[in-house]
Write an enzyme that holds these catalytic residues in place. Sequence first.
Site, mmCIF file in Angstrom:
data_model
loop_
_atom_site.group_PDB
_atom_site.id
_atom_site.type_symbol
_atom_site.label_atom_id
_atom_site.label_comp_id
_atom_site.label_asym_id
_atom_site.label_seq_id
_atom_site.Cartn_x
_atom_site.Cartn_y
_atom_site.Cartn_z
ATOM 1 N N THR A 103 -32.479 -107.957 75.223
ATOM 2 C CA THR A 103 -32.622 -106.544 74.862
ATOM 3 C C THR A 103 -34.072 -106.149 74.610
ATOM 4 O O THR A 103 -34.490 -105.035 74.930
ATOM 5 C CB THR A 103 -31.783 -106.247 73.597
ATOM 6 O OG1 THR A 103 -30.420 -106.497 73.918
ATOM 7 C CG2 THR A 103 -31.928 -104.826 73.122
ATOM 8 N N THR A 143 -30.427 -112.111 71.993
ATOM 9 C CA THR A 143 -29.883 -112.662 70.743
ATOM 10 C C THR A 143 -28.570 -113.419 70.948
ATOM 11 O O THR A 143 -28.239 -114.297 70.159
ATOM 12 C CB THR A 143 -29.642 -111.538 69.715
ATOM 13 O OG1 THR A 143 -28.797 -110.549 70.307
ATOM 14 C CG2 THR A 143 -30.938 -110.921 69.269
ATOM 15 N N THR A 173 -27.384 -119.173 63.227
ATOM 16 C CA THR A 173 -26.210 -118.650 63.929
ATOM 17 C C THR A 173 -26.367 -117.146 64.042
ATOM 18 O O THR A 173 -26.841 -116.509 63.094
ATOM 19 C CB THR A 173 -24.943 -118.964 63.091
ATOM 20 O OG1 THR A 173 -24.772 -120.377 63.060
ATOM 21 C CG2 THR A 173 -23.697 -118.335 63.654
ATOM 22 N N ASP A 216 -30.272 -111.589 80.976
ATOM 23 C CA ASP A 216 -29.491 -111.370 79.771
ATOM 24 C C ASP A 216 -29.131 -112.773 79.283
ATOM 25 O O ASP A 216 -28.755 -113.629 80.087
ATOM 26 C CB ASP A 216 -28.211 -110.585 80.131
ATOM 27 C CG ASP A 216 -27.386 -110.241 78.910
ATOM 28 O OD1 ASP A 216 -27.250 -109.046 78.631
ATOM 29 O OD2 ASP A 216 -26.870 -111.164 78.245
ATOM 30 N N SER A 217 -29.245 -113.019 77.990
ATOM 31 C CA SER A 217 -29.096 -114.408 77.534
ATOM 32 C C SER A 217 -27.667 -114.930 77.667
ATOM 33 O O SER A 217 -27.432 -116.120 77.482
ATOM 34 C CB SER A 217 -29.614 -114.583 76.115
ATOM 35 O OG SER A 217 -28.678 -114.159 75.171
ATOM 36 N N SER A 218 -26.710 -114.082 78.009
ATOM 37 C CA SER A 218 -25.358 -114.588 78.291
ATOM 38 C C SER A 218 -25.374 -115.438 79.561
ATOM 39 O O SER A 218 -24.453 -116.219 79.807
ATOM 40 C CB SER A 218 -24.373 -113.436 78.459
ATOM 41 O OG SER A 218 -24.341 -112.695 77.274
ATOM 42 N N THR A 222 -16.539 -127.904 61.320
ATOM 43 C CA THR A 222 -15.693 -126.890 60.681
ATOM 44 C C THR A 222 -15.860 -125.502 61.311
ATOM 45 O O THR A 222 -16.951 -125.142 61.764
ATOM 46 C CB THR A 222 -15.964 -126.800 59.167
ATOM 47 O OG1 THR A 222 -15.178 -125.723 58.630
ATOM 48 C CG2 THR A 222 -17.413 -126.531 58.835
ATOM 49 N N GLN A 223 -14.757 -124.741 61.280
ATOM 50 C CA GLN A 223 -14.818 -123.346 61.742
ATOM 51 C C GLN A 223 -15.487 -122.459 60.681
ATOM 52 O O GLN A 223 -15.840 -121.319 60.962
ATOM 53 C CB GLN A 223 -13.403 -122.816 62.009
ATOM 54 C CG GLN A 223 -12.743 -123.476 63.209
ATOM 55 C CD GLN A 223 -11.274 -123.099 63.384
ATOM 56 O OE1 GLN A 223 -10.757 -122.235 62.690
ATOM 57 N NE2 GLN A 223 -10.606 -123.743 64.313
ATOM 58 N N CYS A 224 -15.629 -122.976 59.448
ATOM 59 C CA CYS A 224 -16.292 -122.186 58.386
ATOM 60 C C CYS A 224 -17.787 -122.111 58.684
ATOM 61 O O CYS A 224 -18.369 -123.073 59.187
ATOM 62 C CB CYS A 224 -16.127 -122.854 57.029
ATOM 63 S SG CYS A 224 -14.426 -122.975 56.496
HETATM 64 N N1 ASP Z 1 -26.979 -109.283 75.715
HETATM 65 C C1 ASP Z 1 -28.304 -109.389 75.163
HETATM 66 C C2 ASP Z 1 -28.795 -110.807 75.364
HETATM 67 O O1 ASP Z 1 -28.448 -111.686 74.636
HETATM 68 C C3 ASP Z 1 -28.309 -109.014 73.734
HETATM 69 C C4 ASP Z 1 -29.639 -109.131 73.043
HETATM 70 O O2 ASP Z 1 -30.684 -109.322 73.623
HETATM 71 O O3 ASP Z 1 -29.655 -109.006 71.843
HETATM 72 O O4 ASP Z 1 -29.562 -111.034 76.285
#
Ligand code: ASP
Length: 344
Positions: free
Chosen positions: A15, A91, A168, A59-61, A279-281
């Site tokens: 972003t 992010t 996280t 995009d970091s995805s 853990t999921q916590c």
């Molecule tokens: N979808 C974006 C990414 O992770 C979100 C961001 O940058 O915050 O590349």
Amino acid sequence: MTTRPRILIVYTGGTIGMIEHPVTHTLQPFDFSHLMDNVPKIKKLDYVIDNIQFDPPIDSSNMSPKHWEEIARAIEQHYDAYHGFVILHGTDTMAYTASALSFMLENLHKPVIITGSQLPIGEVRTDGEENLITALQVAAAVDESGEPMVREVAILFNNSLWRGNRATKMSADNFNAFYSYNYPTLANIGLGISFDTDALLRSPMKRPLKVHYTMDPAVMFIDIFPGITEATLSHQLNTPGVKGIVLRTFGAGNAPSEPWFINQIQQAAARGLIVLNVTQCVNGGVNDTLYETGNTLTCAGAISGHDITSEAAITKLMYLFGLGLDTETVKQYLNCALCGEVTV
Ligand code: ASP
């Protein structure tokens, strides 16, 4: 090297460098020059700043081990020429990249500061400008003997500096998007930058940087839930080609104690699969001596992940398998901190 801090920015996307598409109005990665044009204040820092960027920015995805390799290679190639490195990153998977790099960059003695933003840097209310400028300052900071203040991979976001493999993403909306539930902040950002020298990673010896490029993706998460069936669990545990599983359990590392569940874990461990109990916590960790349901899992062959984050757990497995280690050695390394990622 000049006495002015020399910082290399690696712009991967996210972003922070995005602009609105004039027709579809969706956010899309833009050229890095857009970023610099929008932060003229950077010039006031009087640093020598160079940059390199992913082509195209992502995009970091879409982040993957091959991108981690690209970042690590840039750091290795330019390691001696710069005081520090700032990685601009989306992010969404920032905590995974931070964790992966912390393992890949063995003997790191310089700051690798990862940052990004919730709003594009061109927007009036952007958080990207503050994050970028502070990240540059953190990357340039030195202690009283002139050594880098930060000698590890860290995430700078909003008012905090976090250890990369302890952080996280906790909010999709707030500027305060990251948190480290099991480790203190490395620095608080207020009027000044206040470092916590007790929390910062310090190695007893300064050794040459050693970069490990191979991350083995033969890993997966299994999230348990009330109602999980034997068929589902068995199917997941028998996924072809998988060597290591991060088993995300309840509370202090507990799972169903029914015989079919334990048998499945036992059989998987007997086949040589590494089952890491995490853990999921978000806060606290696995304490397999607390309840019978946690202890049975350990007896079945699962390994305690203690208080490690899921992001650090999965990337640590990728790293250890990438080293080509045998199962027993992988287990030993899982049971100790390699770069401050876990409290054992
Ligand atoms: N979808 C974006 C990414 O992770 C979100 C961001 O940058 O915050 O590349």
